[in-house]
Each structure stands twice: as structure tokens, then as C-alpha cells.
Design a protein around this motif. Structure first.
Motif: not given
Length: 353
Positions: A146-149, A167-170, A176-185, A324-327
């Protein structure tokens, strides 16, 4: 020569641990020597929980004391206890500088909870607040997308002797997300304790800095993750997202009960009704209630909880999540709905403070 504790200590230091090559007294394995009328009690504390040489050393101790002090033959007892673990360094949670922590929850999946979280965060940022998002949806993290990260790789830093995750900066929103530590697949198949431990680390070791609002995007339903969050940090309030559908509204009640339960007692700030209606661009005065009308508002009224507002179905919301850009940053129509809701949340948080 009298066999006192000091002499026995000297005798026992002649017993060598095969792995370290040191005497068992000088290396600290002998924890205590107790001289009693009916015998000697030697207490050992091995560095390893199950030292492979323990039994051999115990036999050597009995033999060495018996040989030097025949009067204690048959009266030497060797006991063992675990070596005390070193004291852990006290760590300070990185949430200590966060003014307001808000849990965003939903009774069921598919109601747009993560989309609401992302757009609320962007709205609060545009109102001048310092904002962060903890993506606590361990099994379905959405914030990287959702934030293009999706390609963000977390880095670590050390402050005051303690290691933190950056943390990531958007565009000013710290994420901070567990998604940063795993592959999207990759499928994330973790048992409850593993998931909650990962979440605790993200919560307490992300370098949030000073924030006005930290939004926690919880998984759908109620479970271990929810209980871990409210047990680990002071959550100032919960916002529940629903659609007008009766099946979604029915699940909202369970979420409300969880936050209101004894031992949890998190104030429910209110309910947001997402996907409230659809207005075609060519018919701007028409509203089509695809999922029913007013279900979440009626639920809020029956539960004595504030109704925070409605958000219609608008295509740019979906497109914003995919790009990745909130509406709210590109669509003034959407922004006005979120702005009204965000202002109510700020007002309620200030009252709760």
C-alpha cells in the motif's frame, strides 16, 4: 590432617573438567561445600544444562574425598543445580515516545481495514501529526504494497547500547511490517507463539522516535495477536472497521466485546463503515447501497459506541492501494471523508488522555 571445607576445596580443584582443562573449583563448577556431622554435601553448577562429563566428575569427586578423608567413606553426596543465567539488560520499549497508540481492527476480513489504516495515517500526517504504522497482520501484511515499499530492506542501528530496527519512511509515515522480512510470494506459516514473538520485537525494537499517533493494523477477528498487542503496550483506543453487511456487523460485536473484556479495557473510539455506497461518476447524485445501508451505524447506536463516519466505494481507493499511494493524497473527495473521521479520532484521543 583435618578434612575441613578448605581442604576439600583444595582436593576438588585437582579434579579437571576434560573440556575446559580447568579445576572444577577454580572454574566455578563447585558452587558449595557443606560440612555436616553425617557427611559432606558438594553442590555443582555446570555451565551447560546437560554437561556430558557430569557423571564422570561426580564419581571423581566421591573418589577424591574418600581417598583423602576415609572417615567420610560412603557419606559424600554430590548434588547439581543449574548455573544461574546472567541478568538480562533492562531494555526500554521504543514505543515510550509515542503519545497515542490506536488499534485498527475488524470483526472479519475483506472489509478494507488495512486500506482504512493507510488512508487514516496519511490523513493524520497531512493534518500535521507525526504518524507511524505497525503492520500487525502477521499472516497477511499489506502495508509494504500500500505504500510502495515492497523492496524495502530493514536496517538496524544501535542507540544507548540497544539494537533497534529502522522503520521504512513513506513520505513522513514510519512503517514497520513483518512483510519487510519475507518474500511476497512466501506463505508465512507460524505457530501462535512464533507470530506473537515476531510482533513483540517489531513493536518494541522499531525505532519509532517521537510520534503523535501509532496506528496498529491488526489481523481480522480476535486472537493471540490482539491479546499480545493490548498486553504489551498501552493502547489508547480501538477503531473498528466494518461494511454495512449484516454478517460483517455481527462480527463487529465480538471485536467490541474483546476490547471491553476485563483485563483488556481498551476504549472503543468508534466504528467506521467502509464501502458504504457506490456513486457512478456519470450519476454523481445517485447512491447505490451494494452491501445494505446503515448496518454499522445501527450497530454503533445499539452498543452505545460512536459512529465515526462512512466511506464510499471509489475506484481510486483501490488504485491507490495497488500503486502504493494512499488515495487521500490524490483524491479530494476521498480526503474529505477521511479528514472528518480523523478529526473525530483526534478529538476522542485528546479526551481519553
Amino acid at each position: 590432617m583435618t578434612c575441613n571445607a578448605e581442604r576439600i576445596k583444595t582436593i576438588l580443584d585437582g579434579v579437571i573438567h576434560p573440556e575446559t582443562g580447568q579445576g572444577i573449583v577454580s572454574s566455578g563448577i563447585v558452587s558449595d561445600i557443606a560440612m555436616q556431622e553425617n557427611g559432606v554435601i558438594v553442590t555443582l553448577a555446570f555451565a551447560k544444562q546437560r554437561d556430558p562429563f557430569a557423571n564422570s566428575i561426580k564419581r571423581q569427586i566421591i573418589g577424591a574425598i574418600t581417598a583423602a578423608c576415609p572417615e567420610y567413606a560412603g557419606r559424600v553426596v554430590v548434588t547439581e543445580r543449574e548455573k544461574p543465567a546472567p541478568a538480562k539488560k533492562t531494555t526500554v520499549s521504543s514505543t515510550a515516545s509515542v503519545k497515542h497508540i490506536i488499534a485498527v481492527a475488524s470483526g472479519k476480513g475483506g472489509v478494507g481495514k488495512s486500506t482504512v489504516t493507510a488512508n487514516l495515517a496519511a490523513t493524520l500526517r497531512d493534518m500535521g501529526y507525526k504518524v507511524g504504522i505497525l503492520d500487525a497482520d502477521i499472516y497477511g501484511p499489506s502495508m509494504p504494497k500500500m505504500f510502495g515499499l515492497e523492496n524495502y530492506t530493514p536496517q538496524a542501528t544501535v542507540e544507548n547500547g540497544q539494537e533497534y530496527i529502522l522503520p521504512a519512511d513513506a513520505n513522513g509515515i514510519r512503517i514497520a511490517s513483518i512483510g519487510f522480512f519475507i518474500s511476497p510470494d512466501d506463505a508465512l506459516i507460524w505457530r501462535g507463539p512464533m507470530a506473537t514473538n515476531a510482533l513483540k520485537q517489531l513493536m518494541h525494537q522499531t525505532l519509532w522516535g517521537e510520534l503523535d499517533y501509532l496506528l496498529i493494523d491488526l489481523p481480522p477477528g480476535t486472537g493471540d495477536v490482539h491479546l499480545s498487542v493490548v498486553g504489551e503496550v498501552k493502547v489508547n483506543g480501538a477503531v473498528i472497521v466494518s461494511t454495512p453487511q449484516q454478517v460483517a456487523v455481527a462480527d463487529v460485536r465480538r471485536g467490541i466485546r474483546m476490547f471491553q473484556a476485563d483485563g483488556i479495557n481498551v476504549p472503543v473510539l468508534g466504528i467506521i463503515e467502509n464501502m458504504a455506497w457506490f456513486t457512478p461518476a456519470e450519476l454523481p447524485n445517485n447512491r447505490y447501497y451494494l452491501f445494505g445501508q446503515g448496518g454499522a451505524e445501527r450497530m454503533a447506536k445499539s452498543e452505545g459506541i460512536d459512529f465515526l463516519g462512512e466511506i464510499p466505494i471509489i475506484q481510486s481507493v483501490m488504485e491507490g492501494g495497488d500503486s502504493g499511494v494512499p488515495a487521500v493524497t490524490t483524491n479530494p473527495t476521498i480526503k474529505q471523508y477521511y479528514r472528518a473521521i480523523a478529526e473525530r479520532i483526534v478529538e476522542k484521543c485528546n479526551k481519553e488522555a
